[in-house]
Design an enzyme around this catalytic site. Structure first.
Site, PDB file in Angstrom:
ATOM      1  N   GLY A   1       0.983  -0.966  -0.020  1.00 26.01           N
ATOM      2  CA  GLY A   1       0.031  -0.097   0.029  1.00 26.01           C
ATOM      3  C   GLY A   1       0.748   1.365  -0.071  1.00 26.01           C
TER       4      GLY A   1
ATOM      5  CD  GLN B   1       3.473   5.622   2.903  1.00 24.27           C
ATOM      6  OE1 GLN B   1       2.248   5.019   2.407  1.00 24.27           O
ATOM      7  NE2 GLN B   1       4.237   4.788   3.349  1.00 24.27           N
TER       8      GLN B   1
ATOM      9  CB  CYS C   1       5.740   1.589   7.129  1.00 21.85           C
ATOM     10  SG  CYS C   1       4.722   3.118   6.523  1.00 21.85           S
ATOM     11  CG  LEU C   2       6.706   1.260   1.045  1.00 21.79           C
ATOM     12  CD1 LEU C   2       5.810   1.776  -0.005  1.00 21.79           C
ATOM     13  CD2 LEU C   2       7.866   0.408   0.485  1.00 21.79           C
TER      14      LEU C   2
ATOM     15  CG  HIS D   1      -0.255   0.278   7.538  1.00 23.65           C
ATOM     16  ND1 HIS D   1       0.828  -0.088   8.008  1.00 23.65           N
ATOM     17  CD2 HIS D   1       0.421   1.344   6.655  1.00 23.65           C
ATOM     18  CE1 HIS D   1       2.165   0.641   7.757  1.00 23.65           C
ATOM     19  NE2 HIS D   1       1.720   1.298   6.844  1.00 23.65           N
ATOM     20  CD  GLU D   2      -1.321   2.150   2.870  1.00 26.21           C
ATOM     21  OE1 GLU D   2      -1.062   3.182   2.762  1.00 26.21           O
ATOM     22  OE2 GLU D   2      -0.671   1.169   3.133  1.00 26.21           O
TER      23      GLU D   2
ATOM     24  CG  HIS E   1       0.352   6.123   5.910  1.00 22.45           C
ATOM     25  ND1 HIS E   1       1.648   6.534   6.509  1.00 22.45           N
ATOM     26  CD2 HIS E   1       0.657   4.756   5.569  1.00 22.45           C
ATOM     27  CE1 HIS E   1       2.216   5.340   6.681  1.00 22.45           C
ATOM     28  NE2 HIS E   1       1.783   4.620   5.867  1.00 22.45           N
TER      29      HIS E   1
HETATM   30 NI    NI Z   1       2.690   2.703   5.567  1.00 20.15          NI
END
Ligand code: NI
Length: 189
Positions: free
Chosen positions: A47, A52, A104-105, A146-147, A150
């Protein structure tokens, strides 16, 4: 199309509450979605949320590969093809939470065990402006939560309850409870 630079934990854009998208169908939003898609595929993640990539708007991409669902034996939920969610809203359908590993990225190289609701409904607008409502359990529900976090300035370490279950992927492999030795790559979101 362009691969966008991903903000890492500590960047103020990741702590901000993102703004709603007024019109999902504008050329600017379509271009952002294309660039986010290319960025997600390049990073091989599960995701990606707009903050991000330094854009404080309520937009996130997600994809749930079928092999992940089969591994967890989640019956009744199929793989989720790459989905663009605009202005998503999550409604938990239970008080029950479970812990599982997340990456997470924006927190590269790390993993942590995070509690999430096991059953949710969520709704969002598509890039065409259509309102969609879906139900999700297990890993699918986890990625959506999670998304959406953000979009409210929340990173997964802020949801953790036991910081002994947070560390570098390569250091923790083999010691993590309930996690097969393989991967991590591909589960970052
Ligand atoms: Ni993330």
């Amino acid at each position: 199309m362009a691969i966008l630079k991903i903000a890492r934990m500590g960047h103020p854009v990741l702590r901000q509450v993102a703004a709603p998208v007024r019109d999902p169908t504008t050329p600017e939003i379509q271009r952002l979605l294309q660039d986010m898609l290319e960025t997600l595929l390049d990073a091989d993640g599960a995701g990606l949320a707009a903050p991000q990539v330094h854009v404080p708007l309520r937009i996130a991409l997600l994809q749930v590969p079928s092999e992940r669902l089969e591994r967890e034996e989640e019956e009744g939920t199929g793989a989720v093809p790459l989905t663009a969610m605009i202005n998503p809203v999550v409604e938990p359908q239970t008080d029950e939470t479970e812990f599982n590993w997340e990456a997470c990225l924006s927190v590269p190289g790390m993993v942590g065990s995070v509690p999430r609701f096991t059953h949710i409904r969520y709704r969002y607008q598509t890039a065409e402006g259509t309102q969609i409502e879906r139900e999700a359990r297990g890993f699918h529900a986890r990625v959506v939560q999670h998304e959406c976090d953000h979009l409210d300035g929340i990173l997964y370490p802020m949801r953790m309850e036991d910081m002994s279950q947070f560390g570098f992927v390569h250091e923790m492999q083999g010691s993590r409870r309930g996690q097969p030795e393989e991967e991590e790559h591909g589960d970052e979101a």
